[in-house]
Design a protein around this motif. Structure first.
Motif, PDB file in Angstrom:
ATOM      1  N   ASN B 108      46.191  53.122  33.111  1.00  0.00           N
ATOM      2  CA  ASN B 108      45.610  53.193  34.335  1.00  0.00           C
ATOM      3  C   ASN B 108      44.752  52.318  34.531  1.00  0.00           C
ATOM      4  O   ASN B 108      44.012  51.831  33.724  1.00  0.00           O
ATOM      5  CB  ASN B 108      44.839  54.618  34.234  1.00  0.00           C
ATOM      6  CG  ASN B 108      45.667  55.930  34.196  1.00  0.00           C
ATOM      7  OD1 ASN B 108      46.449  56.241  34.652  1.00  0.00           O
ATOM      8  ND2 ASN B 108      45.087  56.449  33.111  1.00  0.00           N
ATOM      9  N   ILE B 109      45.022  51.464  35.767  1.00  0.00           N
ATOM     10  CA  ILE B 109      44.346  50.288  36.106  1.00  0.00           C
ATOM     11  C   ILE B 109      43.597  50.488  37.471  1.00  0.00           C
ATOM     12  O   ILE B 109      43.965  50.995  38.472  1.00  0.00           O
ATOM     13  CB  ILE B 109      45.379  49.171  36.626  1.00  0.00           C
ATOM     14  CG1 ILE B 109      46.140  49.044  35.115  1.00  0.00           C
ATOM     15  CG2 ILE B 109      44.680  47.983  36.921  1.00  0.00           C
ATOM     16  CD1 ILE B 109      47.288  47.866  35.320  1.00  0.00           C
ATOM     17  N   TYR B 110      42.335  50.051  37.307  1.00  0.00           N
ATOM     18  CA  TYR B 110      41.332  50.486  38.455  1.00  0.00           C
ATOM     19  C   TYR B 110      40.804  49.002  39.036  1.00  0.00           C
ATOM     20  O   TYR B 110      40.580  47.988  38.037  1.00  0.00           O
ATOM     21  CB  TYR B 110      40.245  51.204  38.355  1.00  0.00           C
ATOM     22  CG  TYR B 110      40.697  52.621  37.852  1.00  0.00           C
ATOM     23  CD1 TYR B 110      40.500  53.652  39.001  1.00  0.00           C
ATOM     24  CD2 TYR B 110      41.045  52.802  36.787  1.00  0.00           C
ATOM     25  CE1 TYR B 110      41.164  54.915  38.722  1.00  0.00           C
ATOM     26  CE2 TYR B 110      41.388  54.613  36.296  1.00  0.00           C
ATOM     27  CZ  TYR B 110      41.291  55.146  37.213  1.00  0.00           C
ATOM     28  OH  TYR B 110      41.649  56.641  37.097  1.00  0.00           O
ATOM     29  N   GLN B 111      40.693  48.805  40.225  1.00  0.00           N
ATOM     30  CA  GLN B 111      40.102  47.415  40.603  1.00  0.00           C
ATOM     31  C   GLN B 111      38.936  47.580  41.442  1.00  0.00           C
ATOM     32  O   GLN B 111      38.696  48.818  41.943  1.00  0.00           O
ATOM     33  CB  GLN B 111      41.290  46.884  41.489  1.00  0.00           C
ATOM     34  CG  GLN B 111      41.061  45.544  42.040  1.00  0.00           C
ATOM     35  CD  GLN B 111      40.690  45.476  43.475  1.00  0.00           C
ATOM     36  OE1 GLN B 111      41.122  46.365  44.079  1.00  0.00           O
ATOM     37  NE2 GLN B 111      39.692  44.834  43.736  1.00  0.00           N
ATOM     38  N   ILE B 112      37.665  46.888  41.229  1.00  0.00           N
ATOM     39  CA  ILE B 112      36.520  46.985  41.624  1.00  0.00           C
ATOM     40  C   ILE B 112      35.972  45.698  42.139  1.00  0.00           C
ATOM     41  O   ILE B 112      36.053  44.840  41.423  1.00  0.00           O
ATOM     42  CB  ILE B 112      35.480  47.706  40.668  1.00  0.00           C
ATOM     43  CG1 ILE B 112      34.212  47.888  41.531  1.00  0.00           C
ATOM     44  CG2 ILE B 112      35.586  46.980  39.596  1.00  0.00           C
ATOM     45  CD1 ILE B 112      33.284  49.093  40.506  1.00  0.00           C
ATOM     46  N   SER B 113      35.825  45.504  43.501  1.00  0.00           N
ATOM     47  CA  SER B 113      35.411  44.293  44.032  1.00  0.00           C
ATOM     48  C   SER B 113      33.826  44.208  43.901  1.00  0.00           C
ATOM     49  O   SER B 113      33.101  44.129  44.961  1.00  0.00           O
ATOM     50  CB  SER B 113      35.769  44.108  45.345  1.00  0.00           C
ATOM     51  OG  SER B 113      37.173  44.098  45.556  1.00  0.00           O
ATOM     52  N   ALA B 114      33.249  44.203  42.881  1.00  0.00           N
ATOM     53  CA  ALA B 114      31.839  44.300  42.513  1.00  0.00           C
ATOM     54  C   ALA B 114      31.219  42.997  42.896  1.00  0.00           C
ATOM     55  O   ALA B 114      29.897  43.180  43.452  1.00  0.00           O
ATOM     56  CB  ALA B 114      31.643  44.557  41.100  1.00  0.00           C
ATOM     57  N   MET B 115      31.810  41.909  42.675  1.00  0.00           N
ATOM     58  CA  MET B 115      31.050  40.515  42.996  1.00  0.00           C
ATOM     59  C   MET B 115      30.973  40.399  44.451  1.00  0.00           C
ATOM     60  O   MET B 115      29.642  40.168  44.781  1.00  0.00           O
ATOM     61  CB  MET B 115      32.100  39.303  42.511  1.00  0.00           C
ATOM     62  CG  MET B 115      31.358  38.178  42.311  1.00  0.00           C
ATOM     63  SD  MET B 115      30.098  38.078  41.069  1.00  0.00           S
ATOM     64  CE  MET B 115      30.842  37.373  39.953  1.00  0.00           C
TER      65      MET B 115
END
Lengths: 358, 184
Positions: B108-115
């Protein structure tokens, strides 16, 4: 809490009188934590950054000679520098604690973890026929628990004690229950427990001399025979080890310190595949659990000595096994810590366990 | 329950602190924990990673071969750890540091634009807490409440006034994390 921090807190709590050390990775948190905790304001424990490791060990020699509970800590090349002082302490029967949080060698080597100082710790390193009592913690909890134990044994037998840890156990953070507070011994208590100590003579007691020098061969032989007798007693009384799933084991892994933790993970993976493997974890590296390994060698098909080095403890394992079953070694050097999977592969290869080779 | 986690990125991103806060939070829940850093002459911009294990049982090895969850914050870390995630496991990454996205199909791949989110919030130091929030959304290993307790434990008292900002960052992470791929 990190293993290194646990050592520092345990020292303050177990009535340690003084710490003398020089910073070196991966154990600098010991001195750092002591400096932050300022025990000189609470228990009166002295904390001093010495000018070198040679100075540190000689401060331990002096403090121990006065019957004080004193310690130092360092990492491999630093402990190499201390060997002369350790041999002097062994010769003069001065108690004290040396903590070695091992890194890779030889020489300056690397700052990454290693167990390459097994020989240095268990075979001397200094000159002459002597041993130090070596405890090998494999968790942060044992880092905390072994400080007081090491002091107790060191004073009981008047022998330098060493905690042989490594970069993994020093740096890892785990749950820990710190030991209860124990006050530092009073001058009267020291006089009572250490009648040999040079505490400043009052009254008519004989002069106490702390020295490892004796020029008369007969007297020196007598002293050496006394030391050997003492080592025999320690071998008979102080061997410590832990066994995990050895009852039905077909194969045995012998591992200490952080390697024993990795081995435990490998063993639970192996058992889930139906391979019955057990672990013998020496807690004292000297005295070594020779007899127990001897017994287990009658039961198993093979023994793997798993160490983060080129194969040092395996010599003691072979001396115990005396050819009763095959003995192999697996380890890595250079600061690389083998993973549980790599250990499983090594075991499968060494003992041709086909179920694992598929 | 045992969760073996690797957090990896550049030095200075707060990789080790994030791991520490996670470990302390789990400790608050009475779990067994271990936190094993790849230590060295670390500096801002160098690589840094930490293995955090949270379990209901006593933890054997603090060093493991494969991970349930990987939090990847730069390209070298993706290359190093993508292959070590257990099949069916979880990969969380911030697209800011990734030029070549992950290729595994069985995780399972999750993406998070935290920067980006941290910059928008005007709290770039909150970056690692946004990531941690994201992790807790998809892998609820510990409760938010215990993370706040963990922060009280790990932060020196003079920084305790920053805890509300950290809580905000944690909640932000929980909001913005999105699934990029479900395991096949």
């Amino acid at each position: 809490m990190k293993g290194n921090e646990a050592i520092a807190h345990a020292a303050i709590r177990c009535g340690c009188d003084g710490y003398f050390g020089y910073p070196i990775t991966p154990q600098s948190e010991i001195l750092e934590t002591l400096a932050a905790e300022k025990p000189w304001e609470t228990t009166g424990m002295v904390v001093l950054q010495a000018e070198s490791e040679v100075a540190s060990i000689n401060m331990i020699y002096g403090g121990g000679g006065a019957g004080k509970r004193v310690m130092t800590s360092s990492s491999s090349p630093g402990v190499a520098l201390m060997q002369e002082g350790i041999a002097y302490m062994a010769g003069a029967e001065v108690p004290g604690l040396i903590v070695n949080v091992q890194r890779g060698g030889p020489g300056l080597g690397t700052i990454q973890p290693s167990q390459g100082d097994y020989f240095q710790a268990t075979r001397g390193g200094g000159n002459g026929d002597y041993y130090v009592l070596v405890l090998a913690p494999s968790s942060v909890q044992e880092m905390a628990d072994f400080v007081d134990l090491a002091f107790e044994l060191s004073f009981k037998y008047r022998i330098p004690a060493m905690i042989l840890s490594d970069g993994v156990v020093g740096q890892v953070m785990e749950k820990v229950v710190l030991p209860p507070f124990k006050p530092r011994r009073t001058e009267e208590e020291i006089l009572r427990e250490c009648p040999w100590a040079s505490t400043g003579r009052k009254g008519n007691r004989p002069i106490n001399v702390i020295t490892s020098l004796e020029l008369k061969p007969e007297a020196m032989e007598k002293h050496n025979l006394h030391l050997q007798e003492k080592y025999k007693t320690i071998r008979a009384n102080e061997v410590r080890y832990e066994e995990i799933q050895t009852e039905d084991a077909e194969y045995l892994i012998v591992a200490f310190g952080s390697a024993a933790r990795i081995a435990q993970k490998a063993i639970s993976d192996l058992r889930s595949k139906g391979i019955r493997v057990g672990l013998l974890r020496p807690i004292t590296l000297w005295p070594f659990p020779t007899e127990r390994i001897q017994q287990l060698s009658e039961q198993v098909k093979g023994i793997l000595s798993f160490e983060i080095n080129a194969g040092q403890m395996v010599e003691d394992v072979r001396l115990a096994v005396e050819g009763r079953c095959p003995v192999a070694h697996y380890g890595k050097m250079g600061g690389i810590v083998p993973t549980p999977d790599e250990l499983i592969q090594a075991l499968a290869k060494d003992f041709q366990i086909n179920a694992l080779n598929s | 329950m045992t969760e073996e986690i690797i957090i990896s990125g550049f030095g200075g991103q707060g990789v080790l602190s994030m791991g520490k806060i996670l470990a302390y939070s789990a400790l608050m829940e009475g779990k067994e924990v271990s936190w094993m850093p790849a230590y060295g002459p670390e500096q801002r911009g160098g690589t840094a990673n930490v293995t955090v294990i949270v379990s209901d049982e006593r933890i054997s090895s603090p060093i493991v071969s494969t991970y349930d969850t990987a939090i990847i914050l730069n390209q070298p870390s993706l290359e190093k750890f993508e292959g070590s995630i257990k099949p069916g496991g979880t990969l969380i990454y911030d697209d800011y540091g990734i030029s070549v996205p992950p290729t595994r199909k069985d995780i399972n791949i999750y993406q998070i634009s935290a920067m980006d989110a941290a910059a928008e919030m005007g709290n770039t130091k909150g970056f690692n807490m946004i990531i941690l929030g994201g992790l807790l959304k998809v892998r609820p290993i510990v409760t938010l409440e215990n993370v706040i307790k963990g922060l009280h434990k790990t932060l020196p008292e003079r920084h305790h006034h920053l805890i509300p900002a950290n809580e905000e960052a944690l909640r932000k992470g929980m909001d913005i994390i999105c699934i990029a791929q479900e395991a096949k």
